[in-house]
Scaffold this active site. Sequence first.
Site, PDB file in Angstrom:
ATOM      1  N   LYS A  36      -9.987   4.665  -2.754  1.00 48.72           N
ATOM      2  CA  LYS A  36     -11.063   3.722  -3.073  1.00 48.72           C
ATOM      3  C   LYS A  36     -11.007   2.450  -2.207  1.00 48.72           C
ATOM      4  O   LYS A  36     -12.018   1.984  -1.704  1.00 48.72           O
ATOM      5  CB  LYS A  36     -10.954   3.340  -4.555  1.00 48.72           C
ATOM      6  CG  LYS A  36     -12.267   3.226  -5.253  1.00 48.72           C
ATOM      7  CD  LYS A  36     -12.098   3.161  -6.765  1.00 48.72           C
ATOM      8  CE  LYS A  36     -10.857   2.414  -7.157  1.00 48.72           C
ATOM      9  NZ  LYS A  36     -10.876   1.660  -8.348  1.00 48.72           N
ATOM     10  N   ARG A 111     -14.962  -1.963 -16.308  1.00 45.38           N
ATOM     11  CA  ARG A 111     -14.054  -0.894 -16.718  1.00 45.38           C
ATOM     12  C   ARG A 111     -14.544  -0.193 -17.990  1.00 45.38           C
ATOM     13  O   ARG A 111     -14.053   0.885 -18.327  1.00 45.38           O
ATOM     14  CB  ARG A 111     -12.652  -1.454 -16.995  1.00 45.38           C
ATOM     15  CG  ARG A 111     -11.896  -1.804 -15.728  1.00 45.38           C
ATOM     16  CD  ARG A 111     -10.485  -2.278 -16.063  1.00 45.38           C
ATOM     17  NE  ARG A 111      -9.807  -2.804 -14.897  1.00 45.38           N
ATOM     18  CZ  ARG A 111      -9.114  -2.093 -14.022  1.00 45.38           C
ATOM     19  NH1 ARG A 111      -8.992  -0.793 -14.205  1.00 45.38           N
ATOM     20  NH2 ARG A 111      -8.527  -2.662 -12.995  1.00 45.38           N
ATOM     21  N   ARG A 150       5.352  10.157  -2.090  1.00 46.41           N
ATOM     22  CA  ARG A 150       5.646   8.990  -1.249  1.00 46.41           C
ATOM     23  C   ARG A 150       7.085   8.511  -1.428  1.00 46.41           C
ATOM     24  O   ARG A 150       7.570   8.391  -2.541  1.00 46.41           O
ATOM     25  CB  ARG A 150       4.687   7.836  -1.595  1.00 46.41           C
ATOM     26  CG  ARG A 150       3.279   8.086  -1.114  1.00 46.41           C
ATOM     27  CD  ARG A 150       2.445   6.826  -1.059  1.00 46.41           C
ATOM     28  NE  ARG A 150       2.278   6.180  -2.358  1.00 46.41           N
ATOM     29  CZ  ARG A 150       1.242   5.398  -2.657  1.00 46.41           C
ATOM     30  NH1 ARG A 150       0.309   5.157  -1.763  1.00 46.41           N
ATOM     31  NH2 ARG A 150       1.159   4.837  -3.847  1.00 46.41           N
ATOM     32  N   ARG A 183       9.782   4.689  -5.213  1.00 48.18           N
ATOM     33  CA  ARG A 183       9.433   3.587  -6.111  1.00 48.18           C
ATOM     34  C   ARG A 183       9.020   4.166  -7.463  1.00 48.18           C
ATOM     35  O   ARG A 183       8.486   5.261  -7.527  1.00 48.18           O
ATOM     36  CB  ARG A 183       8.259   2.784  -5.539  1.00 48.18           C
ATOM     37  CG  ARG A 183       8.594   1.932  -4.347  1.00 48.18           C
ATOM     38  CD  ARG A 183       7.355   1.377  -3.671  1.00 48.18           C
ATOM     39  NE  ARG A 183       6.403   0.861  -4.641  1.00 48.18           N
ATOM     40  CZ  ARG A 183       5.080   0.966  -4.531  1.00 48.18           C
ATOM     41  NH1 ARG A 183       4.547   1.590  -3.499  1.00 48.18           N
ATOM     42  NH2 ARG A 183       4.287   0.459  -5.443  1.00 48.18           N
ATOM     43  N   ARG A 194      -0.528   7.375 -15.068  1.00 53.52           N
ATOM     44  CA  ARG A 194      -1.588   6.510 -14.526  1.00 53.52           C
ATOM     45  C   ARG A 194      -2.919   7.260 -14.467  1.00 53.52           C
ATOM     46  O   ARG A 194      -3.973   6.706 -14.786  1.00 53.52           O
ATOM     47  CB  ARG A 194      -1.209   6.033 -13.109  1.00 53.52           C
ATOM     48  CG  ARG A 194      -0.255   4.857 -13.095  1.00 53.52           C
ATOM     49  CD  ARG A 194       0.254   4.586 -11.694  1.00 53.52           C
ATOM     50  NE  ARG A 194      -0.768   4.111 -10.792  1.00 53.52           N
ATOM     51  CZ  ARG A 194      -0.689   4.181  -9.459  1.00 53.52           C
ATOM     52  NH1 ARG A 194       0.372   4.738  -8.882  1.00 53.52           N
ATOM     53  NH2 ARG A 194      -1.649   3.704  -8.706  1.00 53.52           N
TER      54      ARG A 194
END
Length: 238
Positions: A36, A111, A150, A183, A194
């Site tokens: 995005k 939202r 990642r 991370r 998420r």
Amino acid sequence: SSKPSSKFTATTKALSKADKEMAKFYVLIGPPGAGKGTQAKIIADKYGLVHISSGDLFRENLKNETELGKLAQGFMARGELVPDDVTIGMVRDRISRPDCKNGALLDGFPRTPAQADALAVMLKEFDSKVELVPLIDVPAQVLIDRLSGRWSCRAQGHVFHEKFNPPQVAGICDIDGSELYQREDDQRSTVENRIKVYTQQTAPLIEYYQSRNLLVTVDGTKPIDEVSADLQAAIEKA
């Protein structure tokens, strides 16, 4: 009891209505990892729009210690959600600035359907409205692969991806030789959560804009330039 920020609802309009008539406003929706941010920058640059990210807006108000920033800080310090009218006050202040004369691409706001209603009322004050709501759609499994692969290096934070950009030696940074670690944000369980939260929270907003014939869905699994081309085609058709 009166709302703490009701005085902000009458924020002075820095732009006259005539200035705003040509303004076009878009709401960009997409899950974490859909690209995005990248697409918002491309679209904003192409059409001379301001990219308004709700996260940036909060940081700016907190950093500059604006009245709205201080209000938000108070709620955050108590571990409470920042009320809609404070967030809406920040958005109203931002879109009333002269650099938004062509309009803006909103990202991270609204939202909820309640915020979407407030945005519609706010834009009406400026003789404007939401033109289109592009949704960058990516299946959950693709997002999980994108985000959970990642790895970052401990020394300088260089980023590798076990599938798309693997290091030459597993667990070691190609650039500075330091250890690679994952991370917490990039761990699979965090990523899955998420995406789940996004799906639950955003479904009513997607329905809201769909029912108003403003939603257009773009396939976010394509290469970046193809996603951009599809978004631009949708905007130009709107």
